[in-house]
Design a protein around this motif. Structure first.
Motif, PDB file in Angstrom:
ATOM      1  N   UNK A 196       0.833  -1.201   0.000  1.00  0.00           N
ATOM      2  CA  UNK A 196       0.000   0.000   0.000  1.00  0.00           C
ATOM      3  C   UNK A 196       0.871   1.255   0.000  1.00  0.00           C
ATOM      4  N   UNK A 197       1.900   1.267   0.837  1.00  0.00           N
ATOM      5  CA  UNK A 197       2.763   2.438   0.926  1.00  0.00           C
ATOM      6  C   UNK A 197       3.533   2.670  -0.375  1.00  0.00           C
ATOM      7  N   UNK A 198       3.908   1.602  -1.046  1.00  0.00           N
ATOM      8  CA  UNK A 198       4.613   1.737  -2.323  1.00  0.00           C
ATOM      9  C   UNK A 198       3.718   2.389  -3.372  1.00  0.00           C
ATOM     10  N   UNK A 199       2.406   2.232  -3.224  1.00  0.00           N
ATOM     11  CA  UNK A 199       1.462   2.850  -4.151  1.00  0.00           C
ATOM     12  C   UNK A 199       1.197   4.312  -3.859  1.00  0.00           C
ATOM     13  N   UNK A 200       1.777   4.817  -2.776  1.00  0.00           N
ATOM     14  CA  UNK A 200       1.632   6.224  -2.436  1.00  0.00           C
ATOM     15  C   UNK A 200       0.268   6.558  -1.847  1.00  0.00           C
ATOM     16  N   UNK A 201       0.063   7.824  -1.549  1.00  0.00           N
ATOM     17  CA  UNK A 201      -1.201   8.251  -0.934  1.00  0.00           C
ATOM     18  C   UNK A 201      -2.436   7.899  -1.760  1.00  0.00           C
ATOM     19  N   UNK A 202      -2.325   7.896  -3.073  1.00  0.00           N
ATOM     20  CA  UNK A 202      -3.506   7.612  -3.906  1.00  0.00           C
ATOM     21  C   UNK A 202      -4.028   6.199  -3.670  1.00  0.00           C
ATOM     22  N   UNK A 203      -3.142   5.218  -3.620  1.00  0.00           N
ATOM     23  CA  UNK A 203      -3.582   3.844  -3.390  1.00  0.00           C
ATOM     24  C   UNK A 203      -4.129   3.687  -1.981  1.00  0.00           C
ATOM     25  N   UNK A 204      -3.434   4.258  -1.012  1.00  0.00           N
ATOM     26  CA  UNK A 204      -3.903   4.170   0.374  1.00  0.00           C
ATOM     27  C   UNK A 204      -5.262   4.845   0.531  1.00  0.00           C
ATOM     28  N   UNK A 205      -5.461   5.980  -0.121  1.00  0.00           N
ATOM     29  CA  UNK A 205      -6.739   6.695  -0.050  1.00  0.00           C
ATOM     30  C   UNK A 205      -7.863   5.885  -0.701  1.00  0.00           C
ATOM     31  N   UNK A 206      -7.561   5.249  -1.814  1.00  0.00           N
ATOM     32  CA  UNK A 206      -8.556   4.412  -2.491  1.00  0.00           C
ATOM     33  C   UNK A 206      -9.012   3.283  -1.582  1.00  0.00           C
ATOM     34  N   UNK A 207      -8.051   2.629  -0.947  1.00  0.00           N
ATOM     35  CA  UNK A 207      -8.402   1.518  -0.052  1.00  0.00           C
ATOM     36  C   UNK A 207      -9.179   2.013   1.163  1.00  0.00           C
ATOM     37  N   UNK A 208      -8.807   3.161   1.719  1.00  0.00           N
ATOM     38  CA  UNK A 208      -9.543   3.725   2.844  1.00  0.00           C
ATOM     39  C   UNK A 208     -10.982   4.000   2.437  1.00  0.00           C
ATOM     40  N   UNK A 257     -21.154  -7.226  13.852  1.00  0.00           N
ATOM     41  CA  UNK A 257     -19.898  -7.951  13.633  1.00  0.00           C
ATOM     42  C   UNK A 257     -19.181  -7.417  12.408  1.00  0.00           C
ATOM     43  N   UNK A 258     -19.914  -7.244  11.319  1.00  0.00           N
ATOM     44  CA  UNK A 258     -19.303  -6.708  10.102  1.00  0.00           C
ATOM     45  C   UNK A 258     -18.818  -5.277  10.332  1.00  0.00           C
ATOM     46  N   UNK A 259     -19.598  -4.482  11.059  1.00  0.00           N
ATOM     47  CA  UNK A 259     -19.181  -3.108  11.336  1.00  0.00           C
ATOM     48  C   UNK A 259     -17.895  -3.097  12.166  1.00  0.00           C
ATOM     49  N   UNK A 260     -17.796  -3.970  13.136  1.00  0.00           N
ATOM     50  CA  UNK A 260     -16.575  -4.063  13.933  1.00  0.00           C
ATOM     51  C   UNK A 260     -15.378  -4.385  13.043  1.00  0.00           C
ATOM     52  N   UNK A 261     -15.548  -5.364  12.171  1.00  0.00           N
ATOM     53  CA  UNK A 261     -14.462  -5.765  11.266  1.00  0.00           C
ATOM     54  C   UNK A 261     -14.104  -4.651  10.288  1.00  0.00           C
ATOM     55  N   UNK A 262     -15.112  -4.015   9.724  1.00  0.00           N
ATOM     56  CA  UNK A 262     -14.864  -2.947   8.751  1.00  0.00           C
ATOM     57  C   UNK A 262     -14.268  -1.719   9.431  1.00  0.00           C
ATOM     58  N   UNK A 263     -14.691  -1.433  10.666  1.00  0.00           N
ATOM     59  CA  UNK A 263     -14.114  -0.304  11.399  1.00  0.00           C
ATOM     60  C   UNK A 263     -12.624  -0.536  11.641  1.00  0.00           C
ATOM     61  N   UNK A 264     -12.254  -1.773  11.945  1.00  0.00           N
ATOM     62  CA  UNK A 264     -10.831  -2.099  12.103  1.00  0.00           C
ATOM     63  C   UNK A 264     -10.089  -1.856  10.795  1.00  0.00           C
ATOM     64  N   UNK A 265     -10.699  -2.241   9.683  1.00  0.00           N
ATOM     65  CA  UNK A 265     -10.084  -1.996   8.373  1.00  0.00           C
ATOM     66  C   UNK A 265      -9.940  -0.502   8.104  1.00  0.00           C
ATOM     67  N   UNK A 266     -10.967   0.277   8.462  1.00  0.00           N
ATOM     68  CA  UNK A 266     -10.920   1.729   8.261  1.00  0.00           C
ATOM     69  C   UNK A 266      -9.768   2.335   9.057  1.00  0.00           C
ATOM     70  N   UNK A 267      -9.652   1.961  10.318  1.00  0.00           N
ATOM     71  CA  UNK A 267      -8.580   2.517  11.146  1.00  0.00           C
ATOM     72  C   UNK A 267      -7.203   2.133  10.606  1.00  0.00           C
ATOM     73  N   UNK A 268      -7.057   0.866  10.217  1.00  0.00           N
ATOM     74  CA  UNK A 268      -5.776   0.430   9.647  1.00  0.00           C
ATOM     75  C   UNK A 268      -5.444   1.235   8.390  1.00  0.00           C
ATOM     76  N   UNK A 269      -6.392   1.321   7.472  1.00  0.00           N
ATOM     77  CA  UNK A 269      -6.114   2.016   6.214  1.00  0.00           C
ATOM     78  C   UNK A 269      -5.920   3.515   6.424  1.00  0.00           C
ATOM     79  N   UNK A 270      -6.574   4.093   7.421  1.00  0.00           N
ATOM     80  CA  UNK A 270      -6.340   5.502   7.740  1.00  0.00           C
ATOM     81  C   UNK A 270      -4.910   5.703   8.229  1.00  0.00           C
ATOM     82  N   UNK A 271      -4.433   4.833   9.087  1.00  0.00           N
ATOM     83  CA  UNK A 271      -3.065   4.942   9.594  1.00  0.00           C
ATOM     84  C   UNK A 271      -2.068   4.769   8.450  1.00  0.00           C
ATOM     85  N   UNK A 272      -2.351   3.858   7.536  1.00  0.00           N
ATOM     86  CA  UNK A 272      -1.474   3.680   6.371  1.00  0.00           C
ATOM     87  C   UNK A 272      -1.493   4.947   5.508  1.00  0.00           C
ATOM     88  N   UNK A 273      -2.673   5.518   5.288  1.00  0.00           N
ATOM     89  CA  UNK A 273      -2.764   6.743   4.489  1.00  0.00           C
ATOM     90  C   UNK A 273      -1.996   7.881   5.155  1.00  0.00           C
TER      91      UNK A 273
END
Length: 107
Positions: free
Chosen positions: A29-41, A58-74
């Motif tokens: 994700x980081x190699x793709x730069x902010x654009x890739x990270x933003x797309x995934x977020x 349950x899905x919201x909990x899982x997706x919220x974890x994904x959102x936080x991870x991808x935000x930190x990557x962005x």
């Protein structure tokens, strides 16, 4: 309750930043730069919204974890420190939410 924090997550992302992109999703994700990270977020945020609207906790909990991870990557990809975001949150919460929002410059 978990003792895992956003600071822990930011440290993990930083530690994986130097890995080979073919061995680390974070590095890819980081190699793709902010654009890739933003797309995934954005994708993860939409999935979180759908889970919330559907009432799927349950899905919201899982997706919220994904959102936080991808935000930190962005943030990492864009060169923004998590501590700067947390300082801004602290500044904003020093007063009531409606008063703080009203004090922001209009765009």
């Amino acid at each position: 309750m978990s003792a895992y924090t956003l600071d822990d997550l930011a440290r993990l992302v930083a530690s994986r930043a130097g890995s080979a992109p073919d061995h680390s999703y974070t590095a890819k994700l980081l190699a793709g730069g902010p654009a890739l990270a933003a797309k995934k977020l954005g994708e993860e945020a939409i999935e979180a919204v759908i889970a919330a609207v559907q009432g799927d906790r349950t899905a919201l909990t899982n997706e919220a974890a994904d959102v936080l991870y991808h935000l930190v990557v962005l943030l990492r990809a864009a060169g923004v420190e998590l501590s700067a975001v947390m300082a801004e949150l602290e500044r904003r919460t020093a007063q009531g939410g409606l008063a703080e929002k009203a004090s922001r410059p209009r765009a």
